[in-house]
Design an enzyme around this catalytic site. Structure first.
Site, PDB file in Angstrom:
ATOM      1  N   LYS A 189      40.998   2.927  -3.113  1.00  0.00           N
ATOM      2  CA  LYS A 189      39.686   2.993  -2.459  1.00  0.00           C
ATOM      3  C   LYS A 189      38.665   2.288  -3.354  1.00  0.00           C
ATOM      4  CE  LYS A 189      40.168   7.153   0.364  1.00  0.00           C
ATOM      5  NZ  LYS A 189      41.518   7.719   0.242  1.00  0.00           N
TER       6      LYS A 189
ATOM      7  N   LYS B 106      46.072  14.427   9.004  1.00  0.00           N
ATOM      8  CA  LYS B 106      45.346  15.237   8.028  1.00  0.00           C
ATOM      9  C   LYS B 106      45.958  16.646   8.034  1.00  0.00           C
ATOM     10  CE  LYS B 106      43.041  12.104   6.414  1.00  0.00           C
ATOM     11  NZ  LYS B 106      43.184  11.769   4.998  1.00  0.00           N
TER      12      LYS B 106
HETATM   13 MG    MG Z   1      44.550   9.974   1.332  1.00  0.00          MG
END
Ligand code: MG
Length: 377
Positions: free
Chosen positions: A265, A165
């Site tokens: 997603k 991240k």
């Molecule tokens: Mg991502």
């Protein structure tokens, strides 16, 4: 078969690591998940789940999911849950947009389709490919040294794909990528996911600074156009995530050569029906996928597993087992990671059996005949 009731339950999912942090100073410590039961006049119940990554990741938030389900559910009573194309048409006619609101309902209807036909959802989506499939591990945003240390920890747990991240201060992010890359072993895969956090000029600078590193760049900037500008500048393999919110963006991205991989997603695109449609298009066009969701627990992880496990291996870049990040298990039969890999259940439907005692009383309870029951969104 007809839908006779739609109920929703709220469940808190705390994290083993205490906190999950990504770009822009965003963090979540307890995920607020919504579990949906679609009940039918034939006595079968299907289960779904939706869990946004807080309110600041996508245009979605937990209480919005529940408000939307309470709004939409009365329109679906009496509909055939096994006619998934028609059901999605009905949901889109009844509520414009808000794909994440529809996701758990669609997921529950896939569970019903599997239960009614006696087949696992993975079979209905193309069949289990091999015994299992590889997962990635997200590495929450911390100092470069702390993030690099996590590579060895997660590799010990069996992971070989690591999603860093980044999306913070450019110089620190360059250090994060280099420190993590130094810990890689042969066969490991490193992804630097900025989660829209970089400006275009910073992203171009960072991509230049790590041009000798074996790393994928994921969703550097907020808009598609900014990402495309970065993509045209760098020769690192490129992943698009947040901006790929439907099949039209996949078509556009392929036409522009805007990415090599997408992050698919389930709730971002409105459920398993739409996710499978996008999955099949990507397979036909040669675009690999990370197949996952925004977040979730046992039911989300099961749904991810059925879609991912039925995807040709060379196009499945990676996937996620969210239920191993959170401390609460609320359904029997959910898949669990073995050496960094997951497999979909061979039971009919999603193969999950939620623990009703843990779920408690429904916060939304919409039943045939008497309309809205309890509704304390
Ligand atoms: Mg991502």
């Amino acid at each position: 078969m007809k839908i006779s009731a739609i109920r929703a339950y709220q469940i808190d999912l705390p994290l083993h690591e205490g906190k999950y942090s990504w770009s822009g100073g965003n963090a979540v410590s307890v995920f607020d998940s919504t579990v949906v039961a679609v009940e039918t006049d034939e006595g079968l119940t299907g289960w779904g789940e939706v869990c946004p990554l807080g309110p600041a990741y996508l245009p979605a938030y937990a209480r919005g999911a529940r408000a939307g389900i309470a709004e939409l559910a009365p329109q679906l009573l009496g509909a055939d849950p096994l006619a998934l194309g028609e059901l999605n048409e009905l949901m889109d006619r009844s509520m414009r947009g808000h794909p994440y609101v529809k996701s758990a309902i669609d997921m529950a209807c896939w569970d019903l389709l599997g239960k009614a036909s006696g087949l696992p959802v993975a079979t209905l989506m193309g069949g289990h490919v091999g015994n299992d499939f590889a997962l990635y591990r997200a590495i929450s945003q911390e100092s470069p040294a702390q993030m690099a240390k996590k590579i060895a920890l997660y590799r010990k747990q069996g992971y070989h794909k690591f999603q860093l991240k980044v999306g913070g201060d450019p110089d620190t992010d360059i250090d994060r990528i280099r420190a993590a890359a130094a810990e890689l072993s042969r066969g490991d895969v490193l992804i630097a996911d900025a989660n829209t956090g970089w400006t275009q000029h910073a992203a171009i600078r960072i991509a230049d600074a790590v041009r000798d590193v074996d790393v994928y760049i994921e969703q550097p900037c907020m808009t598609y156009e900014q990402c495309l500008a970065v993509r045209r500048h760098t020769d690192r393999p490129f992943v698009l995530d947040e901006v790929v919110d439907g099949i039209d963006m996949v078509v556009r991205g392929v036409a522009d050569h805007a990415m090599d991989v997408i992050n698919l997603k389930i709730s971002k695109v409105g459920g398993l029906t739409r996710a499978r449609q996008i999955r099949d298009l990507c397979v036909s066009l040669g675009i690999a996928m990370t197949i996952e969701d925004t977040w979730g627990g046992d039911i989300t992880t099961a749904a991810i597993a059925h879609l991912a496990h039925s995807t040709p291996e060379r196009f499945l870049f990676s996937s996620t087992d969210f239920n191993s990040y959170v401390t609460v298990a609320f359904a029997d039969g959910a898949p669990h990671r073995i050496k960094g890999r997951l497999s979909a259940s061979r039971e009919p439907g999603l193969g999950v059996r939620p623990n009703l005692k843990l779920l408690g009383k429904p916060v939304i309870d919409i039943t045939n005949g008497d309309g809205v029951g309890t509704d304390s969104v």
